[in-house]
Structures are given as structure tokens and as C-alpha cells.
Design a protein around this motif. Structure first.
Motif, PDB file in Angstrom:
ATOM      1  N   SER A 151      -3.356   6.433   0.405  1.00 58.68           N
ATOM      2  CA  SER A 151      -3.678   5.318  -0.489  1.00 58.68           C
ATOM      3  C   SER A 151      -4.708   4.431   0.200  1.00 58.68           C
ATOM      4  O   SER A 151      -4.827   4.423   1.429  1.00 58.68           O
ATOM      5  CB  SER A 151      -2.424   4.535  -0.825  1.00 58.68           C
ATOM      6  OG  SER A 151      -2.087   3.677   0.237  1.00 58.68           O
ATOM      7  N   LYS A 211       1.538   2.511  -7.099  1.00 56.38           N
ATOM      8  CA  LYS A 211       0.912   1.861  -8.253  1.00 56.38           C
ATOM      9  C   LYS A 211      -0.124   2.768  -8.914  1.00 56.38           C
ATOM     10  O   LYS A 211      -0.090   3.010 -10.118  1.00 56.38           O
ATOM     11  CB  LYS A 211       0.241   0.540  -7.808  1.00 56.38           C
ATOM     12  CG  LYS A 211       1.168  -0.408  -7.087  1.00 56.38           C
ATOM     13  CD  LYS A 211       0.469  -1.668  -6.649  1.00 56.38           C
ATOM     14  CE  LYS A 211      -0.587  -1.442  -5.583  1.00 56.38           C
ATOM     15  NZ  LYS A 211      -0.077  -1.082  -4.257  1.00 56.38           N
ATOM     16  N   THR A 212      -1.053   3.257  -8.093  1.00 56.35           N
ATOM     17  CA  THR A 212      -2.102   4.104  -8.648  1.00 56.35           C
ATOM     18  C   THR A 212      -1.506   5.369  -9.264  1.00 56.35           C
ATOM     19  O   THR A 212      -1.908   5.796 -10.347  1.00 56.35           O
ATOM     20  CB  THR A 212      -3.117   4.475  -7.549  1.00 56.35           C
ATOM     21  OG1 THR A 212      -3.651   3.259  -7.026  1.00 56.35           O
ATOM     22  CG2 THR A 212      -4.236   5.317  -8.086  1.00 56.35           C
ATOM     23  N   THR A 213      -0.524   5.941  -8.593  1.00 51.43           N
ATOM     24  CA  THR A 213       0.104   7.152  -9.121  1.00 51.43           C
ATOM     25  C   THR A 213       0.714   6.890 -10.490  1.00 51.43           C
ATOM     26  O   THR A 213       0.530   7.662 -11.429  1.00 51.43           O
ATOM     27  CB  THR A 213       1.187   7.644  -8.146  1.00 51.43           C
ATOM     28  OG1 THR A 213       0.602   7.794  -6.859  1.00 51.43           O
ATOM     29  CG2 THR A 213       1.774   8.950  -8.600  1.00 51.43           C
ATOM     30  N   ASN A 251       0.846  -1.189   0.000  1.00 47.42           N
ATOM     31  CA  ASN A 251       0.000   0.000   0.000  1.00 47.42           C
ATOM     32  C   ASN A 251       0.876   1.231   0.000  1.00 47.42           C
ATOM     33  O   ASN A 251       1.809   1.329   0.790  1.00 47.42           O
ATOM     34  CB  ASN A 251      -0.895   0.025   1.250  1.00 47.42           C
ATOM     35  CG  ASN A 251      -1.842  -1.147   1.278  1.00 47.42           C
ATOM     36  OD1 ASN A 251      -1.863  -1.922   2.209  1.00 47.42           O
ATOM     37  ND2 ASN A 251      -2.625  -1.282   0.234  1.00 47.42           N
ATOM     38  N   GLY A 252       0.561   2.137  -0.898  1.00 46.34           N
ATOM     39  CA  GLY A 252       1.351   3.366  -0.966  1.00 46.34           C
ATOM     40  C   GLY A 252       2.638   3.205  -1.744  1.00 46.34           C
ATOM     41  O   GLY A 252       3.494   4.084  -1.713  1.00 46.34           O
ATOM     42  N   TYR A 278      -1.657  12.900 -14.073  1.00 43.85           N
ATOM     43  CA  TYR A 278      -0.498  13.596 -13.527  1.00 43.85           C
ATOM     44  C   TYR A 278       0.572  13.692 -14.608  1.00 43.85           C
ATOM     45  O   TYR A 278       0.662  12.814 -15.468  1.00 43.85           O
ATOM     46  CB  TYR A 278       0.107  12.831 -12.355  1.00 43.85           C
ATOM     47  CG  TYR A 278      -0.673  12.905 -11.077  1.00 43.85           C
ATOM     48  CD1 TYR A 278      -1.017  14.125 -10.523  1.00 43.85           C
ATOM     49  CD2 TYR A 278      -1.054  11.749 -10.415  1.00 43.85           C
ATOM     50  CE1 TYR A 278      -1.724  14.187  -9.347  1.00 43.85           C
ATOM     51  CE2 TYR A 278      -1.766  11.801  -9.228  1.00 43.85           C
ATOM     52  CZ  TYR A 278      -2.095  13.031  -8.698  1.00 43.85           C
ATOM     53  OH  TYR A 278      -2.795  13.098  -7.536  1.00 43.85           O
TER      54      TYR A 278
HETATM   55  N1  LIG Z   1      -2.098  13.989  -4.793  1.00 53.52           N
HETATM   56  C1  LIG Z   1      -1.220  13.533  -3.893  1.00 53.52           C
HETATM   57  N2  LIG Z   1      -0.587  14.395  -3.074  1.00 53.52           N
HETATM   58  C2  LIG Z   1       0.312  13.953  -2.172  1.00 53.52           C
HETATM   59  N3  LIG Z   1       0.663  12.680  -1.992  1.00 53.52           N
HETATM   60  C3  LIG Z   1       0.056  11.756  -2.775  1.00 53.52           C
HETATM   61  C4  LIG Z   1      -0.914  12.128  -3.757  1.00 53.52           C
HETATM   62  N4  LIG Z   1      -1.345  11.005  -4.377  1.00 53.52           N
HETATM   63  C5  LIG Z   1      -0.672   9.981  -3.809  1.00 53.52           C
HETATM   64  N5  LIG Z   1       0.177  10.419  -2.853  1.00 53.52           N
HETATM   65  C6  LIG Z   1       1.101   9.602  -2.056  1.00 53.52           C
HETATM   66  O1  LIG Z   1       1.899   8.850  -2.964  1.00 53.52           O
HETATM   67  C7  LIG Z   1       2.119   7.540  -2.472  1.00 53.52           C
HETATM   68  C8  LIG Z   1       1.679   6.516  -3.500  1.00 53.52           C
HETATM   69  O2  LIG Z   1       0.261   6.454  -3.511  1.00 53.52           O
HETATM   70  P1  LIG Z   1      -0.561   5.469  -4.456  1.00 53.52           P
HETATM   71  O3  LIG Z   1      -1.992   5.840  -4.329  1.00 53.52           O
HETATM   72  O4  LIG Z   1       0.031   5.473  -5.804  1.00 53.52           O
HETATM   73  O5  LIG Z   1      -0.328   4.055  -3.759  1.00 53.52           O
HETATM   74  P2  LIG Z   1      -0.836   2.611  -4.214  1.00 53.52           P
HETATM   75  O6  LIG Z   1       0.364   1.836  -4.570  1.00 53.52           O
HETATM   76  O7  LIG Z   1      -1.891   2.738  -5.242  1.00 53.52           O
HETATM   77  O8  LIG Z   1      -1.415   2.052  -2.839  1.00 53.52           O
HETATM   78  P3  LIG Z   1      -2.745   1.150  -2.536  1.00 53.52           P
HETATM   79  O9  LIG Z   1      -2.377  -0.255  -2.776  1.00 53.52           O
HETATM   80  O10 LIG Z   1      -2.984   1.354  -1.070  1.00 53.52           O
HETATM   81  O11 LIG Z   1      -3.848   1.659  -3.395  1.00 53.52           O
HETATM   82  C9  LIG Z   1       1.371   7.453  -1.149  1.00 53.52           C
HETATM   83  O12 LIG Z   1       2.294   7.655  -0.100  1.00 53.52           O
HETATM   84  C10 LIG Z   1       0.382   8.580  -1.197  1.00 53.52           C
HETATM   85  O13 LIG Z   1       0.111   9.059   0.098  1.00 53.52           O
END
Ligand SMILES: Nc1ncnc2c1ncn2[C@@H]1O[C@H](COP(=O)(O)OP(=O)(O)OP(=O)(O)O)[C@@H](O)[C@H]1O
Ligand SMILES: [Mg+2]
Lengths: 519, 373
Positions: free
Chosen positions: A419, A46-48, A42-43, A57
Motif C-alpha cells: 500500500s 481502504k483501496t481494496t 496504511n494497509g 476485485y
Molecule cells: N493484489 C494484491 N495482492 C496481495 N496483497 C494485496 C493486494 N492488494 C493489496 N494487498 C494487501 O492488502 C492490504 C490492504 O491494502 P490497501 O491498498 O487496500 O491499503 P490502504 O488502506 O489503501 O492503504 P494506504 O493508506 O497505504 O493506501 C495491504 O496489506 C496490501 O499489502
């Protein structure tokens, strides 16, 4: 329409947010007809990363190539125009419109990117909403891929699984040749998950797919390639077939993951939660709970297995005072909960991890530290003589952040910006650390990475050993079997049967969940 | 860039202001007015004398009070557009109490204010309870309560409270003047040696104090915390054991009390009697002030000053012989609301901010690269 995508390559993508590097120097490539599974904690970013691919973005560094040609996406419509489509973690459908209307809604914006149109064509489309042709398009797509959707159904009438299919059809109607799916299965029932995996497998003959998942069984079942992110970095790339699920898990978390199993032989204590002949109405006025009886003892985990929609949500809400009880008796530690407010029930020692964590479990616009004391703000030590103590609230938050490994840039950021998995950790941290007498946990590890799931399960077992009664509501049979002392199967608002830990097998439970009484 | 967010937010706001001014100039040009001179009167003339500045502060006072009330309601999840009605009922109660209780002396002012607040609070309570018990939309009920209040006040002014001096005559209906000891003192009566012409009433001090108190209440006490939680996400608040409906009613009571106080202060400080149009429409413009102040009680103070400034400036156009109807202020207000709403949407969109940040960084890098070469 865009040319078919034969290859998609990203090189050295880096994305920084204030205080955090979400993606750091990531390079990946996906070829025609390939399915890439993107996994990670988590975090991990991936989503980013996928939002960058979708033009939501802009990367700080790095480039994206499609068919070996560099592309720059300024907005999602640029990505659509190249044939990339994404189904997000949260669905973006308008509930009181039909499927056709929802698809039409996004259609125009996408069509604007089409080349070779005269201005007149564009103008015509702008003023005219051709629902009939959109409907034909939907029917054609759904027949082509064997995706069953009813174009005339209203979104609010559909189950989560059906809504997911609508999102897929919508994306395909936009002409997507390359699908990105962000945790597509996390809210689906096991049956719906199987159907989706099967569907995606069929689609992968014609499309390339990137999908994000925390469930390694799905990764194994569907993908040819796997990529693992950790802390924003790409730590591993390989062929799925060459690695076992356990290997992938170890690479993901950095250690071997053992989901704990309830092996305690400690006898449970006195009855903690007693439910007697409970009747509760659902949202549509029907009897969602129909003479339900259930007892959970202190120091016992009772798993409530069932296909979602059989009264689980109504039961959890009735027990926590969020839904009115029609008739019947509910008591916690000998005190009746009927007609009590949520506040009184919380004071009685009830903890609750709700299903809809984004809108129910946290106040998204408030900070993490405020959310961690949501239930205790009016009490010492967080406020004394009517004044909030920010120092103590922050200290508590730092402690929770450490203990529950909440990944965030600071405890002052809005909880809604975390996340998905980390939001769940905030809720669990609050509920567990409050020291409840009883805990209702609904899908506690949904959306959590494996390491976090392991941690949460350990916490639940420790809580049980300290004498807390736990009602674990879940559709994941493995989770239920691993953790529960007893398993109750819910079907159409009644407890079908209760099984001891030794008796329950996945097959048996599966049949009972489908309504078979005696096996 | 670390503080990009701050720079971005300020940039968007500045752009919004420029845009508003641009459109306003266009309107003025169409009306055939001297654009520069008009702007000078609106924005600079109020600063040219202490008398003018005092006029601005007198307008700022009720705007601040109403704005605070709107903030409390909005933060708690309810949109109070009944400020006008709450002001009227508040000041009506205050006048009746002041005229008929026979109360005089130094204690009379705070007592009259309390009565005015109680009146406004009652008028806020009804829409609040209607919403929490029956789900009646506050947009509907507060507007209806505005109508009721307006008519009730008009009746009282014309019949039971009518000043015998104008009875039967052609003059505008009004009440008898309040006793002088019930008036809010002017600043030059309290402090000596203020510059000549400084004669705003001390209501502004009350308003600023209230803004601080409400800020502390909303952000530093558990009750305020719960109200904000209920406003931000009612389901999560309910889940957390917060009685959303009770806090909704409380928010409307507080909001109504603030508006009631605004009306009372206006009477005690400016008019000294009930008149036909003594709310000055502040019950509505206070909503814009609250929005402009970021829905924060402390942000309301500068926002109210700014609005009072243009309001005073516009009303001064006539004296300065500029042929612009004073309705111009309504046009400006309308423009502002639209631009604020648009600016808010832009600021709240993280993706857009991201793209802008990139374009800006790229531009800066290019410039530096160019300088090196
Ligand atoms: N708009 C934003 N502003 C600041 N920090 C962000 C933003 N979007 C994401 N983050 C941070 O970037 C990091 C990556 O987030 P992301 O959502 O990509 O994680 P993930 O791999 O998709 O996690 P999960 O499995 O929990 O969905 C996290 O620490 C999150 O808090
Ligand atoms: Mg994610």
C-alpha cells in the motif's frame, strides 16, 4: 443512463489475499447526497474495499446493494453502468493526448453498457470517434460543477491539481452519480486542496461521495459520516460532526496521537550542507534555480517551504547528483559535490527520500528485502567477495519490518504491491538506517497515516539530535513549523527569506510563499 | 486455494499451447496435410532414435546460448535484436583466428571460443554505447548492425576467406575447413558406451554451464543485482547510485559475447568451416526462446529444447513424405510469439486472475454442493 443512486449498501464484504485478509466482514451504507470519509492506517484495506466496489476485485464473501437491489460487478464497466465512478490514487491519463482525447479514450468502453441501443448505434460509435461531441460534453460538465478545465490542453502541460480535475471531469463525463476518490488530496498543494474540497462540497448536493484521506482536517471539512478501518476490519462508524479530529485519530490508531514538535535547544554544529550561488536548469530548459544560497548545519532541520514548482525538485536532484549543476558551489561536510555521480554523493553520506516514491524510491518489481539494500548491495555485510548474502539481506529486512512497522505479508513480495504508505516506510527505513550524514526528505509523510507520520517525525527528530543535518522539503506548513529549527522559503528558484523557529507562523509563511518579501 | 497462482499460470500456458496447436492444425488442414501425422513427425519423430535426438540437441545448443544473451540484455533494460549480427561477427573472428593463428592442440578450442566471444561482445558494445551516450534506440541500431555484419561476412566469405577449391567455380562460397583438432568433439568421442547414433557435439554442456553461470551472476552477485535493478526501473536505479548507462553497456557486451559464442560453437561443432548460412537464423529465434523461457537463463534451457524439437521435426517432414513446406516452422513461431505475448499479459493482470479464481471456486463449491444433495 443508469437510474440515480439513492442508496448504496455493502454487507459483510470479505476479501483475502495470499497471507492476508485485506477486508474482513465490512458493512457500510451511503445515502443520497451523503459524503462518507473512509479513514484508516496504511494497509487497512481502504483501496481494496473501493476496488471491490468498482468491480476490479470480486469479494470472497458479501454483497453489494444499490437502491436495495443486489448487484454483482464483473468488471469496472459494470460499475460505471450503475453510475459509480472512481478517481484512483494514481492518475491514469495519457500524457501526450489532450484532455478531450483522454476523456474520449475511456468513453466508448463505458458507453457499451448502455441499454436500449440498436446494434447500428453501437457500431457507429465503435467506428467513429466523435471528439466534437465529447468536447461539448466536457464543457457542459465543467460549467455545471464549476470545474475549470481546458479541454484542448495536453496532459503533460498540466499541474498535478489540474490533472486531478481532469480525472474528475472524466469520471463525471462517464455519467457517474456516485464518486469514489482515493486520497484525492495527497499530491495537491494546500491551495489546490482547498479548491478541491470546496468543489466536492458543491458537488455533494447532487452526488454521493466516498473519499479516502489521511488528513483529518479534510474529513472534518467535507464529510457527514466517517468510517474507520483497522487491519481490514470496520472498527467505527459515526457522524463526523459528533467527533473531534483528535477522537478520530485515536480511534484510528488505537492511541492518542501527538505529532512531535521540535523543542530542542541544542545548538547546531558546523555547517554540513553549503549551497552557494546555485544555478540549475529545469526540464524545459529554464533556470529552475536562480542563484540559490542555503546552509544547513549538523544537528539542524531546515524546512524548505514553498509552493511546489518553485525549484524544490530541481534542488533535491541537484544536491543528489541526479541533475546537472549549471554553476555554483555545493558542498557536503566540506567536500564539493559539483560534478559528482549519485554513487559518489551517496558514499559521501547523503540520504534522500524522493518525491516520486513509486518510480524513483523503489524498484517496484523487486522484493521488499532487495529494495531495502538497494544502495548497499555491493558492500559487506550484504555481499562479501562478490557474492550476495541472502541470509543477511533477509535478516536486515525482518529487522526493518519490525522497527518501521512495514505492513506486508512477507519481505519477499514485490515492493510495488505494498500500500502507498508502506512503500514510503520502506524508503524511509532504508534511508534512515543507512546512517547518513545528511538527509534530504521530500514530503516525507505524504500518504502516510497519522500513526506513521508521528513515528516518522520522531525518527527525523532523533536523527537530528544525533547530529545529522536535514533538509525537509514540504508544502505542509504545519509539518515544517513543527519540525524545523529554521525555515527557508523558496520562491522562483531563490530563497526568499530564512526565518527562525519562533518567528514563523502559518500566515507569514503563506504570504512569503506567494512572493511577498517583507512582512 | 493456496497455490492458485501457480495453477492459474500453468493453466494459461497450457491454454496457450492448445490454442497454438489448434490454429496450426487449421493451417495444416487448409494445406491439405494429414494433421495427426504431421504433429507426430514434429513432436514424436525426433524421439524415435538417438541420431534424431542428437540432431535436436545440436540445434538446441546455439538457441540456448543466444537465449541466455537475450535474457541478460532484457533483464538489464535493453532489447537486443542484434543476436544474428553478433553471432556472425563472433564466428567470423573465430574462423579468422582459427585459420591464421596456426594454433592447434587441446588449448585451441577454448582460445577460439574466447576470440569468438570477444567478436560478439564488440558487436554488442556499439549499440550499447550508442544507447547510453546518445540515446539511440537499440531496436534501430542492433538491426542496422545486423545488416552490416551480414554484408561484411558475405564479403569475407567471397573474397579474402574464399576456399580456393570453390574459387571461380559455381559452388556456394565457403572457407577452408578448420583443422580437425579445432573441432568440438562429439559426445561419443568423449564418453564411451553411449548408445549408438548419439553424436551431438559437446557444445550443449558449455551452453548449460553458461546458463548456470549467468544465473548465478545475475541473481547472486551485486553486479547482477544492479543490472537487474537498472533494467526494472532505471530512475530508481539511478537514484540508488547505480550507473545505469555503464551497466547497460556491460549488459550488451555480455549479451553479444553469448551470441558470439553461439556462432563459434556452431562452426566448431557442426559446420567446421564458414558457410553462407551458418547462423541458421538462431539470432532471431533465440529471442523467442528467451521469451518462452520466462527471460530466465535456466528457463531458456527447456525452452530451447522445445524449439529445437519442433525445428528438427519440421525439417524432418520432407523425409517422412509429408507435403508441408518447411516454412511451417515460421508460421508456428509467429503464432507462438503472439500467443506468448497475450498469455504474458493475461498472467500479469491481477484483477483478471482474481475474477477467474472466483469463478473457479464457485464452480467447485457448486459441484460439491450438488454431490451432497
Ligand atoms: N493484489 C494484491 N495482492 C496481495 N496483497 C494485496 C493486494 N492488494 C493489496 N494487498 C494487501 O492488502 C492490504 C490492504 O491494502 P490497501 O491498498 O487496500 O491499503 P490502504 O488502506 O489503501 O492503504 P494506504 O493508506 O497505504 O493506501 C495491504 O496489506 C496490501 O499489502
Ligand atoms: Mg490506498
Amino acid at each position: 443512463m443508469a437510474n440515480p443512486i439513492t442508496s448504496l449498501r455493502i454487507e459483510h464484504i470479505t476479501k483475502r489475499f495470499p497471507g492476508i485478509v485485506a477486508c474482513s466482514d465490512i458493512s457500510l451504507s451511503v445515502g443520497k447526497g451523503e459524503v462518507l470519509a473512509l479513514v484508516g492506517e496504511n494497509g487497512a484495506g481502504k483501496t481494496t474495499l473501493m476496488n471491490i466496489l468498482m468491480g476490479l476485485y470480486t469479494p470472497d464473501e458479501g454483497k453489494i446493494y444499490i437502491n436495495n437491489k443486489e448487484v454483482v460487478f464483473k468488471s469496472p464497466s459494470d460499475a460505471f453502468a450503475c453510475g459509480i465512478g472512481m478517481v484512483h490514487q494514481q492518475y491514469m491519463l495519457v500524457p501526450n493526448l489532450t484532455v478531450t482525447e483522454n476523456v474520449a479514450l475511456g468513453m466508448r468502453q463505458m458507453m457499451d453498457g448502455r441499454d436500449g441501443d440498436t446494434t447500428l448505434d453501437k457500431f457507429k460509435r465503435a467506428v467513429k470517434l466523435d471528439l466534437a461531441s465529447v468536447r461539448r460534453h466536457i464543457v457542459a460538465i465543467s460549467e455545471h460543477y464549476g470545474l475549470s478545465v481546458d479541454p484542448d490542453a495536453y496532459i503533460w502541460q498540466l499541474s498535478v491539481g489540474e490533472q486531478q480535475r481532469v480525472e474528475l471531469v472524466k469520471t463525471l463525463c462517464f455519467g457517474a452519480k456516485f464518486l469514489i476518490l482515493d486520497e484525492p488530496t495527497s499530491a495537491l498543494t494546500p491551495q489546490e486542496t482547498d479548491e478541491l474540497i470546496e468543489l466536492l462540497r458543491r458537488m455533494s448536493h447532487e452526488l454521493s461521495i466516498i473519499f479516502i484521506s489521511h488528513k483529518l482536517a479534510e474529513v472534518k471539512a467535507l464529510s457527514n459520516k466517517v468510517a474507520i478501518l483497522r487491519g481490514g476490519k470496520l472498527v467505527f462508524r459515526g457522524n463526523t460532526a459528533d467527533h473531534s479530529a483528535a477522537d478520530i485519530a485515536a480511534l484510528m490508531t488505537g492511541h492518542q496521537v501527538y505529532l512531535p514538535v521540535n523543542q530542542s535547544s541544542k545548538a547546531p554544529g558546523k555547517p554540513m550542507l553549503e549551497v552557494h550561488d546555485l544555478f540549475v536548469r529545469g526540464d524545459r530548459g529554464n533556470m529552475a534555480l536562480n542563484k540559490l544560497n542555503l546552509t544547513v548545519r549538523a544537528g539542524e532541520i531546515v524546512g524548505l517551504a514553498g509552493v511546489s514548482g518553485n525549484g524544490q525538485r530541481e534542488l533535491a536532484e541537484a544536491l543528489t547528483g541526479l541533475r546537472a549543476i549549471e554553476s555554483g558551489e555545493v558542498s557536503l561536510d566540506g567536500v564539493s559535490l559539483v560534478g559528482r555521480t549519485p554513487k559518489q554523493i551517496i558514499a559521501q553520506g547523503m540520504g534522500y527520500v524522493p518525491e516520486e516514491r513509486n518510480i524513483e524510491g523503489i524498484v517496484p518489481s523487486m522484493s521488499i528485502r532487495e529494495n531495502l539494500v538497494l544502495k548497499d548491495i555491493g558492500k559487506p555485510p550484504y555481499s562479501t567477495v562478490g557474492v550476495i548474502s541472502n541470509a543477511r539481506i533477509s535478516a536486515n529486512a525482518e529487522k526493518m519490518r519490525e522497527e518501521f512497522d512495514i505492513r506486508c505479508s512477507g519481505v519477499n513480495v514485490a515492493a510495488g504491491s505494498l500500500s502507498g504508505g508502506n512503500i514510503q516506510k520502506v524508503i524511509l527505513a532504508r534511508e534512515i538506517s543507512r546512517g547518513p550524514k545528511f538527509l534530504i526528505a521530500v514530503y516525507p509523510i505524504r500518504g502516510l497515516d497519522l500513526g506513521a507520520a508521528e513515528f516518522i517525525h520522531k525518527q527525523l527528530l532523533a536523527l537530528r539530535d544525533s547530529g545529522v543535518g536535514i533538509l525537509l522539503i514540504s508544502e505542509e506548513l504545519e509539518e515544517v513549523i513543527n519540525l524545523s529549527d529554521r525555515i527557508a522559503v523558496i520562491f522562483k528558484g531563490q530563497i526568499q527569506r530564512t526565518l527562525g523557529r519562533g518567528e514563523a507562523t502559518q500566515r507569514k509563511l503563506g504570504m512569503m510563499m506567494a512572493g511577498v518579501k517583507e512582512i | 486455494m493456496k497455490n492458485f497462482k501457480l495453477v492459474y499460470t500453468i493453466g494459461v500456458i497450457l491454454l496457450a499451447v492448445l490454442l497454438t496447436l489448434g490454429i496450426a492444425s487449421l493451417v495444416l488442414a487448409v494445406l491439405g496435410a494429414d494433421v495427426l501425422k504431421t504433429f507426430w513427425v514434429i513432436f514424436c519423430y525426433p524421439f524415435t532414435s538417438f541420431k534424431n535426438l542428437s540432431g535436436v540437441i545440436n540445434i538446441m545448443t546455439p538457441l540456448t546460448l543466444v537465449g541466455i544473451g537475450i535474457c541478460v540484455a532484457y533483464r538489464s533494460g535493453i532489447m537486443n535484436i542484434g543476436g544474428e549480427g553478433q553471432m556472425l561477427i563472433g564466428l567470423l573472428c573465430a574462423i579468422v583466428f582459427a585459420l591464421y593463428s596456426g594454433i592447434e592442440g587441446p588449448l585451441s578450442i577454448p582460445l577460439i571460443m574466447l576470440v569468438g566471444m570477444a567478436g560478439g561482445a564488440v558487436w554488442g558494445f556499439f549499440p550499447g554505447i550508442l544507447k547510453s551516450k546518445f540515446g539511440v534506440s537499440e531496436l534501430l541500431s542492433t538491426v542496422m548492425f545486423n545488416y552490416i555484419a551480414t554484408q561484411l561476412y558475405a564479403y569475407c566469405l567471397r573474397v579474402p576467406l574464399l576456399d580456393p577449391a570453390v574459387a571461380g567455380g559455381a559452388g556456394d562460397p565457403q572457407t577452408v575447413k578448420l583443422a580437425e583438432s579445432q573441432w568440438l568433439p562429439r559426445i561419443n568421442e568423449v564418453i564411451e558406451n553411449v548408445p549408438k547414433g548419439t553424436r551431438f557435439h559437446i557444445g550443449i554442456l558449455i551452453a548449460i554451464a553458461l546458463a548456470v553461470v549467468v544465473y548465478l551472476f545475475m541473481w547472486k552477485t551485486p553486479v547482477g543485482f544492479k543490472m537487474r535493478a537498472a533494467g526494472a526501473s532505471d530512475r530508481a536505479a539511478r537514484y540508488g547510485g547505480i550507473s545505469v548507462s555503464a551497466y547497460l553497456v556491460l549488459a550488451m557486451i555480455i549479451s553479444g559475447a553469448c551470441c558470439g559464442l553461439a556462432g563459434t560453437v556452431e562452426i566448431l561443432g557442426v559446420h567446421h568451416r564458414g558457410l553462407g548460412n551458418c547462423t541458421g537464423g538462431y539470432g532471431f529465434s533465440g529471442i523467442v526462446v528467451a521469451l518462452f523461457g520466462g527471460l530466465h537463463p535456466l528457463g531458456v534451457i527447456p525452452a530451447a529444447f522445445f524449439f529445437a524439437l519442433i525445428s528438427y521435426g519440421c525439417s524432418a517432414l520432407q523425409i517422412n513424405k509429408i507435403p508441408v513446406p518447411s516454412n511451417m516452422i515460421d508460421v508456428l513461431l509467429g503464432l507462438m510469439i503472439m500467443v506468448i505475448v497475450a498469455a504474458k499479459l493475461i498472467i500479469a493482470n491481477p484483477y483478471l486472475m482474481d475474477h477467474v479464481q472466483h469463478t473457479v471456486t464457485k464452480l467447485i463449491n457448486k459441484k460439491e454442493g450438488g454431490a451432497d444433495a
